[in-house]
Scaffold this motif. Structure first.
Motif, PDB file in Angstrom:
ATOM      1  N   UNK A 214       0.812  -1.213   0.000  1.00 19.54           N
ATOM      2  CA  UNK A 214       0.000   0.000   0.000  1.00 19.54           C
ATOM      3  C   UNK A 214       0.844   1.262   0.000  1.00 19.54           C
ATOM      4  N   UNK A 215       1.883   1.308   0.835  1.00 19.71           N
ATOM      5  CA  UNK A 215       2.643   2.539   1.040  1.00 19.71           C
ATOM      6  C   UNK A 215       3.872   2.607   0.139  1.00 19.71           C
ATOM      7  N   UNK A 216       4.402   1.455  -0.257  1.00 21.19           N
ATOM      8  CA  UNK A 216       5.555   1.440  -1.145  1.00 21.19           C
ATOM      9  C   UNK A 216       6.883   1.286  -0.453  1.00 21.19           C
ATOM     10  N   UNK A 217       6.878   1.237   0.881  1.00 21.27           N
ATOM     11  CA  UNK A 217       8.086   0.980   1.650  1.00 21.27           C
ATOM     12  C   UNK A 217       7.746   0.015   2.773  1.00 21.27           C
ATOM     13  N   UNK A 218       8.743  -0.671   3.289  1.00 25.27           N
ATOM     14  CA  UNK A 218       8.499  -1.626   4.360  1.00 25.27           C
ATOM     15  C   UNK A 218       8.385  -0.920   5.702  1.00 25.27           C
ATOM     16  N   UNK A 219       7.443  -1.346   6.548  1.00 26.80           N
ATOM     17  CA  UNK A 219       7.355  -0.764   7.892  1.00 26.80           C
ATOM     18  C   UNK A 219       8.476  -1.237   8.804  1.00 26.80           C
ATOM     19  N   UNK A 220       9.296  -2.168   8.320  1.00 27.74           N
ATOM     20  CA  UNK A 220      10.403  -2.687   9.117  1.00 27.74           C
ATOM     21  C   UNK A 220      11.670  -1.850   8.968  1.00 27.74           C
ATOM     22  N   UNK A 221      11.625  -0.835   8.072  1.00 31.80           N
ATOM     23  CA  UNK A 221      12.788   0.018   7.869  1.00 31.80           C
ATOM     24  C   UNK A 221      12.973   0.922   9.087  1.00 31.80           C
ATOM     25  N   UNK A 222      14.181   1.401   9.242  1.00 32.24           N
ATOM     26  CA  UNK A 222      14.456   2.365  10.320  1.00 32.24           C
ATOM     27  C   UNK A 222      14.760   1.690  11.627  1.00 32.24           C
ATOM     28  N   UNK A 223      13.711   1.408  12.420  1.00 36.29           N
ATOM     29  CA  UNK A 223      13.929   0.819  13.747  1.00 36.29           C
ATOM     30  C   UNK A 223      13.812  -0.695  13.746  1.00 36.29           C
ATOM     31  N   UNK A 224      13.820  -1.291  12.557  1.00 38.31           N
ATOM     32  CA  UNK A 224      13.686  -2.741  12.478  1.00 38.31           C
ATOM     33  C   UNK A 224      12.266  -3.224  12.690  1.00 38.31           C
ATOM     34  N   UNK A 225      11.318  -2.291  12.680  1.00 40.06           N
ATOM     35  CA  UNK A 225       9.915  -2.671  12.800  1.00 40.06           C
ATOM     36  C   UNK A 225       9.384  -2.694  14.210  1.00 40.06           C
ATOM     37  N   UNK A 226      10.166  -2.169  15.179  1.00 40.13           N
ATOM     38  CA  UNK A 226       9.724  -2.250  16.570  1.00 40.13           C
ATOM     39  C   UNK A 226       8.419  -1.491  16.804  1.00 40.13           C
ATOM     40  N   UNK A 227       8.343  -0.258  16.291  1.00 38.86           N
ATOM     41  CA  UNK A 227       7.128   0.532  16.481  1.00 38.86           C
ATOM     42  C   UNK A 227       5.943  -0.093  15.755  1.00 38.86           C
ATOM     43  N   UNK A 228       6.192  -0.589  14.544  1.00 42.37           N
ATOM     44  CA  UNK A 228       5.098  -1.186  13.780  1.00 42.37           C
ATOM     45  C   UNK A 228       4.607  -2.466  14.456  1.00 42.37           C
ATOM     46  N   UNK A 229       5.522  -3.286  14.926  1.00 41.19           N
ATOM     47  CA  UNK A 229       5.133  -4.505  15.622  1.00 41.19           C
ATOM     48  C   UNK A 229       4.343  -4.181  16.891  1.00 41.19           C
ATOM     49  N   UNK A 230       4.739  -3.123  17.582  1.00 39.00           N
ATOM     50  CA  UNK A 230       4.010  -2.719  18.783  1.00 39.00           C
ATOM     51  C   UNK A 230       2.598  -2.291  18.440  1.00 39.00           C
ATOM     52  N   UNK A 231       2.431  -1.591  17.318  1.00 36.56           N
ATOM     53  CA  UNK A 231       1.098  -1.163  16.906  1.00 36.56           C
ATOM     54  C   UNK A 231       0.230  -2.359  16.529  1.00 36.56           C
ATOM     55  N   UNK A 232       0.792  -3.311  15.796  1.00 28.39           N
ATOM     56  CA  UNK A 232       0.034  -4.514  15.448  1.00 28.39           C
ATOM     57  C   UNK A 232      -0.368  -5.270  16.711  1.00 28.39           C
ATOM     58  N   UNK A 233       0.563  -5.381  17.653  1.00 23.18           N
ATOM     59  CA  UNK A 233       0.269  -6.074  18.911  1.00 23.18           C
ATOM     60  C   UNK A 233      -0.828  -5.354  19.689  1.00 23.18           C
ATOM     61  N   UNK A 234      -0.816  -4.028  19.644  1.00 20.41           N
ATOM     62  CA  UNK A 234      -1.860  -3.253  20.332  1.00 20.41           C
ATOM     63  C   UNK A 234      -3.233  -3.557  19.746  1.00 20.41           C
ATOM     64  N   UNK A 235      -3.329  -3.597  18.421  1.00 26.11           N
ATOM     65  CA  UNK A 235      -4.611  -3.877  17.775  1.00 26.11           C
ATOM     66  C   UNK A 235      -5.086  -5.297  18.066  1.00 26.11           C
ATOM     67  N   UNK A 236      -4.146  -6.235  18.075  1.00 29.87           N
ATOM     68  CA  UNK A 236      -4.512  -7.615  18.428  1.00 29.87           C
ATOM     69  C   UNK A 236      -4.978  -7.666  19.883  1.00 29.87           C
ATOM     70  N   UNK A 237      -4.230  -7.013  20.757  1.00 31.55           N
ATOM     71  CA  UNK A 237      -4.544  -7.070  22.178  1.00 31.55           C
ATOM     72  C   UNK A 237      -5.862  -6.425  22.541  1.00 31.55           C
ATOM     73  N   UNK A 238      -6.281  -5.420  21.769  1.00 31.48           N
ATOM     74  CA  UNK A 238      -7.552  -4.745  22.041  1.00 31.48           C
ATOM     75  C   UNK A 238      -8.711  -5.342  21.255  1.00 31.48           C
ATOM     76  N   UNK A 239      -8.466  -6.439  20.547  1.00 35.07           N
ATOM     77  CA  UNK A 239      -9.543  -7.110  19.826  1.00 35.07           C
ATOM     78  C   UNK A 239      -9.985  -6.386  18.568  1.00 35.07           C
ATOM     79  N   UNK A 240      -9.082  -5.616  17.950  1.00 35.31           N
ATOM     80  CA  UNK A 240      -9.457  -4.861  16.759  1.00 35.31           C
ATOM     81  C   UNK A 240      -8.695  -5.326  15.511  1.00 35.31           C
TER      82      UNK A 240
END
Length: 282
Positions: free
Chosen positions: A164-190
């Motif tokens: 969708x965006x054209x770049x990987x969300x794993x760039x920069x910090x190795x995906x730590x922030x993106x993984x945290x966001x995905x985990x947040x959505x999973x954890x909140x049932x969304x």
């Protein structure tokens, strides 16, 4: 109360006034409202500053300045003030996104100093519904993702984002922030998905922003090998049912205008166009 027409960085004590502005357009502003309701206006918790524009001493417009720059209820004078502040601060965001008119004005003012952008998506229809359609039955196999399924959902999220965006969300910090966001959505049932017999994700979507008045569906994705099999519409119907039953009375999303297949799918499920967003990607 300020007595002049001006802009400034809002403080935690401005929370009620900021929420009143956000509440004027609850669907359009769902993303920022959801963040403010959780984090308040403290920049560290919010992940950015909230700028306010005052007309004759009254707060009338906002601009969220974090990972995204988002103009909110912003007319031409407010946009100019926000652009001046953004130029002085320098670009720290990865995108400008918001209602198409205000975002277009903001980008015209910032492009000489911030440009060129990696991509400009000038019209992304905002689609809204408050009811289920009787044209598409929800997929009974789409369900909430469990916390122990992070290893399965994460590759699908990365693939969707990259596509969708054209770049990987794993760039920069190795995906730590993106993984945290995905985990947040999973954890909140969304976070929602359909899995195949081998436990691989074949369809997924999230409810990324949620308030008591509106929520926003995002990250809709079908695995490439399963495209063309009619999974998207029933999958979206299932996510929409969760959204309207468990989250908020109105659901929205925005989509690229050139993605005609997705727009057809969303129309079938019951969404109608109710405005447009614009995104500037860096």
């Amino acid at each position: 109360m300020l007595t002049q027409t001006t802009s400034r960085v809002l403080e935690p004590s401005d929370l009620n006034a900021a929420l009143a502005v956000l509440d004027r357009e609850p669907v359009t502003n769902a993303f920022v409202t959801s963040r403010v309701q959780v984090a308040g206006l403290d920049p560290w918790r919010l992940g950015g500053e909230m700028w306010g524009w005052y007309e004759d001493g009254m707060l009338t417009s906002l601009c969220y300045a974090g990972a995204n720059l988002v103009p909110i209820c912003a007319g031409p004078r407010a946009v100019r003030a926000f652009a001046d502040r953004a130029r002085r601060a320098g670009r720290r965001c990865s995108s400008i996104v918001g209602p198409a008119d205000a975002t277009s004005r903001l980008w015209r003012l910032l492009e000489p100093s911030w440009g060129p952008a990696r991509e400009v998506r000038r019209r992304q229809p905002l689609m809204v519904t408050d009811r289920m359609s009787d044209r598409v039955a929800p997929d009974p196999h789409v369900r909430r993702v469990r916390k122990d399924e992070m290893d399965a959902i994460m590759p699908a999220c990365v693939a969707m984002f990259t596509e969708e965006v054209g770049i990987s969300p794993l760039a920069g910090d190795g995906g730590l922030l993106y993984q945290a966001r995905v985990a947040e959505l999973v954890g909140t049932g969304r976070s929602f998905a359909r899995f195949d017999a081998d436990g691989r994700v074949v369809f997924k979507a999230e409810i990324g922003a949620a308030t008591d008045r509106a929520c926003q569906i995002q990250g809709v994705w079908v695995a490439p090998e399963y495209r063309g099999r009619g999974l998207a519409a029933p999958g979206m119907a299932a996510v929409l049912r969760y959204a309207l039953t468990d989250i908020a009375p109105v659901a929205s999303l925005y989509v690229n205008d050139f993605n005609t297949a997705a727009r057809r799918t969303y129309h079938r499920v019951g969404f109608e166009e109710a405005g447009a967003f614009m995104s500037v990607l860096f």
